[in-house]
Design an enzyme around this catalytic site. Structure first.
Site, PDB file in Angstrom:
ATOM      1  N   ALA A 150       0.840  -1.202   0.000  1.00 20.81           N
ATOM      2  CA  ALA A 150       0.000   0.000   0.000  1.00 20.81           C
ATOM      3  C   ALA A 150       0.874   1.251   0.000  1.00 20.81           C
ATOM      4  CB  ALA A 150      -0.925  -0.009   1.212  1.00 20.81           C
ATOM      5  N   ASP A 151       1.918   1.247   0.813  1.00 16.38           N
ATOM      6  CA  ASP A 151       2.878   2.357   0.815  1.00 16.38           C
ATOM      7  C   ASP A 151       3.506   2.550  -0.556  1.00 16.38           C
ATOM      8  OD1 ASP A 151       2.848   3.443   3.373  1.00 16.38           O
ATOM      9  OD2 ASP A 151       4.290   2.012   4.165  1.00 16.38           O
ATOM     10  N   LEU A 152       4.009   1.460  -1.114  1.00 13.63           N
ATOM     11  CA  LEU A 152       4.734   1.547  -2.382  1.00 13.63           C
ATOM     12  C   LEU A 152       3.819   2.014  -3.507  1.00 13.63           C
ATOM     13  CD1 LEU A 152       6.827  -1.735  -2.111  1.00 13.63           C
ATOM     14  CD2 LEU A 152       7.622   0.599  -1.721  1.00 13.63           C
TER      15      LEU A 152
END
Length: 404
Positions: A177-179
């Site tokens: 999700a961050d990436l």
């Protein structure tokens, strides 16, 4: 000459590429989603200025010498500013007037409280592209929740379709999700910059971990939106293309992707089971889906008779997708990964000669490289403050007061 033009007369750090030459980016980000976004701009040649606090510069995920920090913050310059001090905010606003892009991933209210939000900064820099990455969006009922990758994986549905049936929800082994939020923010910035060529105006680009995760559900989300189908966990089995999954071999495991009747026929011929093509339990995609467990048992009885390498050679020759299941060490020793240059050398200021993960995009004229290692905290503070017109005396006063 404008302030922006004057500021760009001196960018001594080597650039990662010429593709984004002349683009100035102010990096207010922390942790991972924001730095992932900014890394895309830095690696393609933007002049990225990492804004850091004068004290307590420790980063989430480990020290500056750690692999995480080193991999996220290459190809940048570093300026320390106390954005809670008047002198620090004044210097930042002056620098912001020279910027094409600002990227931040504070909690939604923080930037407004500091007076460095898009509405404020765009008044004096109308061409500014301002990108915000949050956990759940800039407004709405959950906007004030603190964001974290695994929380977004759960709320965004990914953990409900990852792992084996009956074993409970499972996170993915990378901060996806961050990436993805970082990569989508970088895409949004480039779209806004392209549009600015026509309008002359910047805009506020927003995304969040939750939005990125929902978007990345892709066909699984479409199955629900169009057919009302709520996908479940399927382990290593593909939910719709069967047989696709992990199968044991005589010396380990391999992946097979037998999608569509054409590849199914090639597969059956390669494993010497052409009778499956006429078997009513396996002849059609629907039949294979209904009988996937029984088919898997029959396939694995065959795949265990040869090594992974032997099967991959046979399947590749037949046009059936098959591949090894590598650990991370095997990934970077793989001949194709080495050929593609995914590990790039750099001389780290903290670690000496080492390697970092390179860009996965090949450009024929403007390739990316790791031109400089992550900066030390405040390594470029004096040169950057001089670039925006501060005098040596003013910089000395800022240092004495702790503003830089």
């Amino acid at each position: 000459m404008t302030d922006l033009e004057k500021a760009r007369t001196s960018t001594p750090s080597p650039a990662g590429s010429t593709a984004l030459n002349g683009l100035r980016v102010l990096d207010l980000t922390r942790v991972r989603s924001g730095p992932t976004c900014v890394r895309q701009l830095a690696d393609w040649g933007a002049d990225v200025i990492k804004i850091e606090a004068p004290v307590d510069t420790a980063q989430f995920g480990g020290p500056r010498s750690g692999p995480d920090f080193q991999n996220l913050h290459r190809n940048k310059r570093s300026l320390t500013l106390d954005l809670k001090s008047e002198a620090g905010k004044a210097a930042f606003r002056k620098l912001a007037d020279t910027a094409d892009v600002i990227v931040e991933n504070f909690r939604p209210a923080v930037k407004t409280r500091l007076g460095i939000d898009y509405e404020t900064l765009s008044k004096t820099n109308p061409g500014l592209v301002y990108a915000s990455i949050s956990g759940f969006g800039q407004d709405g009922p959950l906007a004030d929740r603190p964001g974290f990758d695994q929380i977004a994986q759960g709320m965004g549905g990914l953990m409900s379709i990852t792992g084996k049936p009956g074993e409970g929800p499972m996170r993915v082994g990378i901060p996806i999700a961050d990436l993805c939020a970082g990569l989508l923010a970088a895409q949004g910035i480039l779209v806004a910059l392209f549009e600015r060529q026509h309008s002359g105006m910047g805009q506020w680009v927003q995304t969040s971990l939750l939005q990125a995760q929902v978007f990345m559900l892709d066909f699984q989300a479409a199955r629900f939106l169009m057919d009302g189908d709520v996908p479940k966990q399927a382990g290593n089995n593909h939910p719709t293309s069967i047989p696709t999954g992990v199968f044991k071999t005589s010396d380990g495991h391999m992946n097979l992707a037998v999608t569509g009747n054409n590849i199914w026929a090639k597969f059956a011929e390669t494993v010497d089971r052409k009778d499956w093509l006429e078997d009513p339990d396996y002849a059609t995609p629907t039949a294979r889906s209904d009988n996937r467990d029984a088919l898997g048992v029959e396939i694995e009885a065959i795949t265990q008779t040869r090594t992974t390498a032997e099967w991959i050679e046979l399947f590749t020759a037949a046009g059936v997708p098959a591949g090894e299941i590598n650990d991370i060490g095997q990934v970077f020793s793989n001949e194709q990964v080495r050929h593609l240059g995914m590990a790039q050398p750099v001389v780290s200021q903290e670690r000496g000669e080492t390697e970092l993960v390179g860009q996965p995009i090949i450009m024929s004229r403007t390739p990316s490289r790791i031109a400089s290692p992550p900066p030390t905290a405040g390594q470029h503070s004096e040169e950057l403050l001089l670039e925006i017109g501060l005098s040596s005396e003013e910089i000395a006063d800022m240092k004495a007061s702790g503003a830089t």
